[in-house]
Design a protein around this motif. Structure first.
Motif, PDB file in Angstrom:
ATOM      1  N   CYS A 259       0.895  -1.148  -0.086  1.00  0.00           N
ATOM      2  CA  CYS A 259       0.011   0.088  -0.029  1.00  0.00           C
ATOM      3  C   CYS A 259       0.723   1.398  -0.016  1.00  0.00           C
ATOM      4  O   CYS A 259       0.622   2.172  -0.618  1.00  0.00           O
ATOM      5  N   TYR A 260       1.887   1.230   0.655  1.00  0.00           N
ATOM      6  CA  TYR A 260       2.785   2.425   0.812  1.00  0.00           C
ATOM      7  C   TYR A 260       3.622   2.571  -0.438  1.00  0.00           C
ATOM      8  O   TYR A 260       3.926   3.981  -0.633  1.00  0.00           O
ATOM      9  N   MET A 261       3.842   1.600  -1.168  1.00  0.00           N
ATOM     10  CA  MET A 261       4.669   1.721  -2.429  1.00  0.00           C
ATOM     11  C   MET A 261       3.877   1.833  -3.597  1.00  0.00           C
ATOM     12  O   MET A 261       4.301   2.009  -4.692  1.00  0.00           O
ATOM     13  N   HIS A 262       2.423   2.095  -3.370  1.00  0.00           N
ATOM     14  CA  HIS A 262       1.686   1.830  -4.784  1.00  0.00           C
ATOM     15  C   HIS A 262       0.764   2.960  -4.479  1.00  0.00           C
ATOM     16  O   HIS A 262      -0.341   2.969  -5.360  1.00  0.00           O
ATOM     17  N   ASP A 263       0.624   3.810  -3.825  1.00  0.00           N
ATOM     18  CA  ASP A 263      -0.803   4.915  -3.575  1.00  0.00           C
ATOM     19  C   ASP A 263      -1.913   4.199  -3.672  1.00  0.00           C
ATOM     20  O   ASP A 263      -2.931   4.392  -4.731  1.00  0.00           O
ATOM     21  N   ILE A 264      -2.235   3.057  -2.953  1.00  0.00           N
ATOM     22  CA  ILE A 264      -3.659   2.351  -2.890  1.00  0.00           C
ATOM     23  C   ILE A 264      -4.551   3.397  -2.591  1.00  0.00           C
ATOM     24  O   ILE A 264      -4.485   3.969  -1.487  1.00  0.00           O
ATOM     25  N   GLY A 265      -5.973   3.431  -3.326  1.00  0.00           N
ATOM     26  CA  GLY A 265      -7.041   4.203  -2.845  1.00  0.00           C
ATOM     27  C   GLY A 265      -7.449   3.976  -1.395  1.00  0.00           C
ATOM     28  O   GLY A 265      -7.203   3.052  -0.852  1.00  0.00           O
ATOM     29  N   TYR A 266      -8.236   5.078  -0.984  1.00  0.00           N
ATOM     30  CA  TYR A 266      -8.560   5.126   0.394  1.00  0.00           C
ATOM     31  C   TYR A 266      -9.622   4.006   0.780  1.00  0.00           C
ATOM     32  O   TYR A 266      -9.681   3.239   1.738  1.00  0.00           O
ATOM     33  N   LYS A 267     -10.831   3.808  -0.300  1.00  0.00           N
ATOM     34  CA  LYS A 267     -11.597   2.516  -0.100  1.00  0.00           C
ATOM     35  C   LYS A 267     -11.177   1.310  -0.130  1.00  0.00           C
ATOM     36  O   LYS A 267     -11.462   0.638   0.862  1.00  0.00           O
ATOM     37  N   VAL A 268     -10.082   0.982  -0.826  1.00  0.00           N
ATOM     38  CA  VAL A 268      -9.242  -0.238  -0.633  1.00  0.00           C
ATOM     39  C   VAL A 268      -8.545  -0.202   0.550  1.00  0.00           C
ATOM     40  O   VAL A 268      -8.659  -1.288   1.293  1.00  0.00           O
ATOM     41  N   ARG A 269      -7.955   0.614   0.868  1.00  0.00           N
ATOM     42  CA  ARG A 269      -7.194   0.658   2.267  1.00  0.00           C
ATOM     43  C   ARG A 269      -8.041   0.488   3.598  1.00  0.00           C
ATOM     44  O   ARG A 269      -7.734  -0.282   4.313  1.00  0.00           O
ATOM     45  N   GLN A 270      -9.494   1.066   3.383  1.00  0.00           N
ATOM     46  CA  GLN A 270     -10.326   0.955   4.258  1.00  0.00           C
ATOM     47  C   GLN A 270     -10.775  -0.629   4.526  1.00  0.00           C
ATOM     48  O   GLN A 270     -10.855  -1.185   5.316  1.00  0.00           O
ATOM     49  N   LYS A 271     -10.909  -1.141   3.210  1.00  0.00           N
ATOM     50  CA  LYS A 271     -11.380  -2.749   3.246  1.00  0.00           C
ATOM     51  C   LYS A 271     -10.390  -3.360   3.898  1.00  0.00           C
ATOM     52  O   LYS A 271     -10.608  -4.382   4.543  1.00  0.00           O
ATOM     53  N   LEU A 272      -9.165  -3.086   3.460  1.00  0.00           N
ATOM     54  CA  LEU A 272      -7.919  -3.955   3.933  1.00  0.00           C
ATOM     55  C   LEU A 272      -7.822  -4.055   5.407  1.00  0.00           C
ATOM     56  O   LEU A 272      -7.533  -4.861   6.179  1.00  0.00           O
TER      57      LEU A 272
END
Length: 629
Positions: A593-606
């Motif tokens: 996540c830190y190395m790829h700018d993952i979107g907030y919704k996906v980060r929230q799900k993770l």
């Protein structure tokens, strides 16, 4: 100042860039090519230089300005004798308040002969480190970007090019100069294969050599002849302890060459190969200028000789058995680029299987990690923070550069024979999985599935066997340290014994955990490919161990950019009774996540799946708690 740089390091480009920058800052620079200097009296040549550069100012006005700069490119090529060069530099210093000289790397040995250079600041153009390679690749990728390009596609393209460049430049085998890196980047997109027996990486190396020969106007019809001479030279230099041929050796070489092949114009061939920076003359004789050229042609000679007798096979076996050494491992690697003979692959795999053969591999099952469970539960919980991917990658590259600057290549090992033998095996592990990884990437389309699966599985297993040895060794050191501390405490009963012992235990457990995570990444990055998914899945299903599952997850995230939340949820559930692997999984996902700018919704799900608080949510909770207090 005096700026030194090897050939093709960008000296002339830098000289021109400094000239442009000087103009933009209000200076009046004069750019001079050292090869055009015919007299030590620069004042006699200034008139033409000024009139060629500036049309709005006279020579007298120029000389009387305080903001003039003289930039001399290739000072080492000035066609003057020693006395003339000394006068020339003194003349520069007397006329120009600022002087910048550019010279080839070897000029540093001549600097003491020029007293007027004593006050010059000496600088050196270095090869591109990880940070600068990354910036160059980012700029290259940005050339084709549009506003509609998906962010993850951008990261995938950057990582793909980075993998190729790092694999080819590795350990400075190909010089990490902008010229070579840009040539490789261009070759990835424009090159068409010419020889089916060469692997993809073999074609890239060959492309660099073709480009070098074309720059000195070697006719295309002659290139095959030049390659044959270089291949025979590679074999001869491989047998030389100094990795070079002196005049006597060179005469004998061409005499033998003329017996086996049609004769060539020795002097023209050598002149062309030196001018193209393929060969160079040194104190010991004629040698290959760059390591990749030596490895390429030495391996080519071995590959061509493989079925002409047993001598080549004996040589190859020796190289495989000493694969822990840099030269041997690189020639073996280049050998796999030149030949698809199954015998070579069999020898490499036999060598891999033999490393730590009597050890049991680490599985990372909960029962085998009981010693780490308390440690994992005591360290702080992970938090999914909002970080900038570009900055994270920059910090990662800086760490790599720091490590590379401080690591000793093939450093002397301990006098203890057991330690020496152990270190040889450790080096064999790392070199072997790098070689096997490149074989996998290069031969995914031509090797049978069974062979690909066997290469991947055995490479993972030997790495996990090493990890088992390391953990056992670390446990031994920990117990010995505690035993010695306890003995000291018996003699000094007033010392706070329990705290000291806890610190020691925590230190060694932390090392074990860190090494396990680092080794999982090392295996994945060495063996991973965006096109080997079927192979990784089959081997993981066959072994069905947490270690293989985590390695496959890293490969999918890094090479496929496949952030499968359902699969991560499944792994998290499987690791519910394995806190160590659960923690490792969380760190692997967070790093992606830190190395790829993952979107907030996906980060929230993770965060929900892995039960990790997101930084914003955590800040709100802390603020609420403070308010309540």
């Amino acid at each position: 100042m005096l700026i030194l740089g090897d050939e093709q390091s960008g000296r002339t480009t830098l000289a021109k860039k400094i000239c442009l920058d000087a103009l933009s800052f209000g200076f009046l620079p004069l750019l001079v090519d050292g090869a055009n200097i015919k007299s030590s009296r620069i004042e006699e040549q200034i008139a033409k230089l000024v009139s060629d550069t500036y049309h709005f100012i006279s020579v007298e006005e120029f000389i009387n300005k305080s903001n003039i700069i003289c930039i001399v490119d290739n000072i080492s090529t000035v066609k003057l004798n020693q006395k003339g060069k000394i006068k020339f530099i003194a003349s520069l210093n007397s006329i120009f308040p600022r002087t910048i000289l550019f010279a080839e790397e070897s000029f540093r040995f001549a600097v003491p002969d020029f007293p007027d250079l004593d006050d010059y600041k000496k600088l050196e153009i270095l090869p591109f480190d990880n940070v600068h390679r990354a910036k160059l690749i980012d700029k290259w990728v940005a050339l084709d970007l549009t506003e509609e390009t998906d962010d993850q596609q951008i990261w995938a393209k950057i990582d793909e090019l980075r993998l190729h460049v790092d694999s080819l430049v590795r350990k400075n085998v190909v010089p990490a100069k902008p010229f070579h890196i840009l040539t490789l980047l261009q070759s990835f997109e424009t090159m068409t294969t010419q020889r089916l027996e060469l692997t993809a990486y073999g074609h890239y190396y060959q492309y660099l050599i073709y480009q070098a020969l074309e720059r000195v106007h070697v006719e295309r019809t002659e290139i095959d002849r030049y390659f044959n001479v270089l291949s025979e030279l590679g074999g001869a230099i491989l047998e030389s302890p100094s990795e070079s041929l002196d005049d006597s050796d060179l005469h004998a070489f061409f005499k033998k060459y003329s017996t086996n092949f049609l004769p060539v114009d020795q002097h023209k061939v050598i002149r062309d190969l030196v001018s193209s920076f393929i060969l160079q003359r040194s104190e010991t004789g004629l040698k290959f200028r760059y390591r990749y050229l030596f490895y390429f042609f030495a391996a080519k000679k071995l590959a061509d000789s493989l079925h002409r007798g047993e001598e080549a096979k004996k040589r190859i076996k020796h190289l495989v058995n000493t694969i822990h050494l840099e030269k041997a491992s690189n020639i073996v690697l280049f050998l796999t680029h030149h030949s698809k003979d199954p015998w070579i692959l069999d020898e490499i795999l036999l060598s891999v299987i033999d490393i730590f053969y009597d050890e049991k591999e680490v599985t990372l099952e909960a029962s085998s990690l009981s010693f780490l469970q308390d440690f994992v539960q005591e360290i702080p919980d992970l938090v999914l923070e909002n970080r900038d991917a570009s900055q994270e990658r920059l910090e990662d590259d800086r760490q790599k550069d720091f490590i590379e600057q401080h690591e000793d290549q093939d450093s002397p090992v301990d006098d203890d024979k057991d330690v020496e033998e152990f270190m040889v095996k450790v080096n064999k592990v790392f070199r072997a999985i790098e070689v096997c990884g490149q074989i996998l990437r290069n031969r995914l389309g031509s090797l049978e599935r069974n062979s690909l699966e066997f290469i991947y599985e055995e490479s993972v297993l030997v790495s996990l066997r090493f990890l088992s040895v390391f953990i056992r060794f670390s446990e031994y050191v920990r117990e010995e340290s505690i035993r010695k501390i306890k003995k000291i405490l018996e003699e000094e009963p007033n010392l706070p014994d329990s705290k000291i012992i806890r610190e020691i235990e925590s230190f060694y457990l932390g090392i074990n955990y860190t090494v396990i995570l680092a080794m999982l990444y090392k295996i994945s990055f060495s063996l991973g490919s965006p096109k080997g998914r079927d192979i990784y899945i089959k081997v993981t299903e066959t072994n069905d161990k947490p270690s293989f599952c985590l390695i496959q997850e890293i490969i999918e995230l890094q090479f496929e950019k496949n952030l499968d939340t359902d699969k991560i949820d499944k792994l998290h559930s499987e690791f519910s009774k394995n806190p160590v692997c659960d923690r490792l999984l969380k760190q692997i996902v967070l790093r992606h996540c830190y190395m790829h700018d993952i979107g907030y919704k996906v980060r929230q799900k993770l965060a929900s799946i892995l039960n990790i608080p997101i930084q914003v949510q955590r800040s709100i909770l802390l603020a609420s708690k403070i308010t309540q207090d």
